[in-house]
Design an enzyme around this catalytic site. Structure first.
Site, PDB file in Angstrom:
ATOM      1  N   CYS A  21       0.837  -1.190   0.000  1.00 26.47           N
ATOM      2  CA  CYS A  21       0.000   0.000   0.000  1.00 26.47           C
ATOM      3  C   CYS A  21       0.878   1.247   0.000  1.00 26.47           C
ATOM      4  O   CYS A  21       2.046   1.208   0.396  1.00 26.47           O
ATOM      5  CB  CYS A  21      -0.855   0.093   1.260  1.00 26.47           C
ATOM      6  N   GLY A  47       0.659  -0.104  -5.068  1.00 32.40           N
ATOM      7  CA  GLY A  47      -0.610  -0.822  -5.006  1.00 32.40           C
ATOM      8  C   GLY A  47      -1.483  -0.443  -6.173  1.00 32.40           C
ATOM      9  O   GLY A  47      -1.739   0.747  -6.380  1.00 32.40           O
ATOM     10  N   ASN A 122      -0.475   1.728   5.733  1.00 31.53           N
ATOM     11  CA  ASN A 122       0.519   0.967   4.988  1.00 31.53           C
ATOM     12  C   ASN A 122       1.216   0.050   5.998  1.00 31.53           C
ATOM     13  O   ASN A 122       1.811   0.528   6.954  1.00 31.53           O
ATOM     14  CB  ASN A 122       1.520   1.929   4.343  1.00 31.53           C
ATOM     15  N   GLY A 123       1.133  -1.253   5.747  1.00 30.31           N
ATOM     16  CA  GLY A 123       1.747  -2.202   6.673  1.00 30.31           C
ATOM     17  C   GLY A 123       0.803  -3.348   6.953  1.00 30.31           C
ATOM     18  O   GLY A 123      -0.167  -3.556   6.218  1.00 30.31           O
ATOM     19  N   TYR A 262      13.914  -2.945  -3.713  1.00 30.05           N
ATOM     20  CA  TYR A 262      12.935  -3.088  -4.784  1.00 30.05           C
ATOM     21  C   TYR A 262      11.688  -2.220  -4.654  1.00 30.05           C
ATOM     22  O   TYR A 262      11.254  -1.628  -5.632  1.00 30.05           O
ATOM     23  CB  TYR A 262      12.522  -4.564  -4.881  1.00 30.05           C
TER      24      TYR A 262
END
Ligand code: SF4
Length: 489
Positions: A21, A47, A122-123, A262
């Site tokens: 996300c 995302g 996010n997570g 990445y």
């Protein structure tokens, strides 16, 4: 449907770890929703399944959430105009926990006794199932299957009075990774878990304050980068300005090392380091650790490009584009079968046969997950006439699953969890295969080595050394079976 970001290979590859996300929030701008849509567009690589924005106009909250890409969800003036107000938060999502359905698309919103509360996360909360069971037992009724909703229910049921204290109380009960932007009628709250596993930065646009997963979202909207939101920090932006709190017990941070390898865009700054520079340094380390004679260094586009440049510069072997990637291929990750994934790889990568015929190649990629892409690309280069193909990987072998908001295949599908390097080399049919060492990766990040007793990063997908408890996972293992979150509800 189509990927136009030249650095975004995550959108169309079924053989990558996938960032989960991205979040964005702004307080104090007349065009808050429009800026948020632009910021989310810059975070699209984090995302691609769904996007949403919630705004606040001083009287009420407005929300628009949709499946698909940001450019599709927010392409109408009427949608942006309906998101009135000088404050907004937004989210792009790739499904991590919870099914892919509109009810899971964030920001999530609840009208609490203490006022409206919207959250974008996010997570991944690694004890969400356990907390959810406890909340269910106390009468909470969940609307979604998202782990993020656990935070809302903990805020709702907290015995503290103010919303901020309730949020802090809630966060003290959850484990795992969270970078949050929360919108309330009193201000925007941005916070990062005590280990700082997922990134979060802060910027300024005129008088407005912005929070975003990556600095690229600040660049795109013309904002100035101020600083990283520190691990364990809450930053509150309101009409009174900005203030910072550190309500959690201090811990030594362990941000996700894979953001550098990445996930993050190469034009972002993550925890003070240029992602592009780090990736080139990883390539240089890889060249020092794993040299081989060859004619060209060839990246797997686009994820291997910066590391391949670093490898080429360090080794003195020319960098060449031996594989050309189409940027107009539909996303293959929505097609589940391995057979179709193989087809997808062929659709989007083509060997530059005029260049590589009869040549010895060093093929550089960021990681090997299932190995299906590597196998196909090596085969493609051979069919195009390459004499030798030596694969070099800019991360250590990915042997473990991530429980912090990164979509990882089950462990049994991770090639490195099943095979040693020699066996992997046989599987992908390369002439040689080598990975950067974990210390080499740390050196590329400016450390002398990985401190085994207190690692400087989360590197659990390589080392299996998870920085938090994995309560839900332990529960599952104790029961010997997976309990779907839907059945818990
Ligand atoms: S397990 Fe891997 S991908 Fe997940 S947070 Fe840790 S380093 Fe990042």
């Amino acid at each position: 449907m189509f990927t136009t970001n030249p650095f975004d290979s995550s959108a169309d590859d079924g053989d990558k770890l996938r960032e989960e996300c991205g979040v964005f929030g702004i307080w104090g701008a007349d065009t808050a929703a429009a800026v948020t849509a632009l910021g989310l567009h810059a975070l699209q690589h984090r995302g691609q399944e769904a996007a949403g924005i919630t705004s606040y106009d001083g009287a009420g909250f407005h929300s628009h959430r949709a499946m698909g890409h940001v450019a599709d969800a927010f392409n109408k003036d009427s949608v942006i105009r309906a998101l009135a107000g000088r404050a907004a938060i937004g989210h792009v999502r790739y499904s991590t926990t919870g099914e892919t359905a509109l009810r899971n698309v964030q920001p999530l919103f609840a009208e609490l006794s203490s006022g409206g509360f919207a959250v974008a996360h996010n997570g991944n909360i690694s004890n969400a199932m356990r907390v959810r069971r406890e909340l269910n037992a106390r009468g909470s009724i969940f609307q979604s299957t998202s782990d993020t909703e656990v935070i809302i229910h903990l805020v709702a049921t907290s015995t503290y009075r103010g919303l901020l204290d309730r949020l802090i109380d809630a966060l003290k009960q959850v484990e795992g990774a969270y970078s949050l932007v929360c919108l309330t009628d009193e201000g925007l709250i941005a916070c990062r878990d005590p280990l700082g596993i997922r990134p979060l930065v802060m910027g300024r646009l005129g008088d407005a304050y912005i929070f975003a997963s990556e600095t690229v979202a600040l660049d795109v909207v013309g904002a100035t980068y101020l600083r990283t939101v520190e691990p364990g920090e809450l930053v509150i932006a309101s009409e009174d300005g900005v203030r910072s709190l550190r309500p959690f017990q201090a811990q030594i941070a362990r941000p996700c090392i894979f953001e550098h390898v990445y996930f993050s865009r190469p034009d972002s700054i993550v925890d003070g380091s240029s992602v592009y520079t780090v990736r080139k340094a990883i390539g240089a380390e890889l060249a020092r650790e794993n040299p081989v004679e060859a004619d060209y260094v060839v990246p797997v586009p686009d994820s291997g490009v910066p590391a391949a440049i670093g490898y080429a510069q360090e080794s003195g072997i020319p960098f060449e584009l031996g594989i050309i990637r189409s940027h107009y291929v539909g996303r293959t990750f929505i097609q589940p079968s391995d057979q179709v994934r193989h087809l997808g790889v062929k659709l989007k990568h083509n060997a530059n046969s005029a260049l590589i015929r009869g040549k010895r190649l060093i093929l550089v990629d960021d990681s090997i997950v299932r190995g299906t892409t590597s196998l196909k690309i090596v085969q493609m280069l051979r069919e195009a006439g390459a004499r030798e193909v030596h694969m070099r990987i800019a991360s250590p072998p990915t042997m473990h699953s991530c429980f912090y908001g990164v979509d990882t295949p089950e462990r049994k599908k991770l090639l490195a969890a099943q095979m040693n390097v020699a066996e992997m080399n046989q599987y992908i049919r390369a002439d040689s295969l080598a990975f950067i060492s974990i210390d080499g990766l740390y050196r590329a990040l400016g450390e002398s080595k990985r401190e085994t007793a207190q690692p400087q990063y989360c590197d659990a997908c390589f080392s299996g050394d998870y920085p938090t408890r994995l309560t839900d996972q332990d529960d599952v293992e104790q029961r010997g079976q997976l309990i779907p979150i839907e059945r818990v509800a």
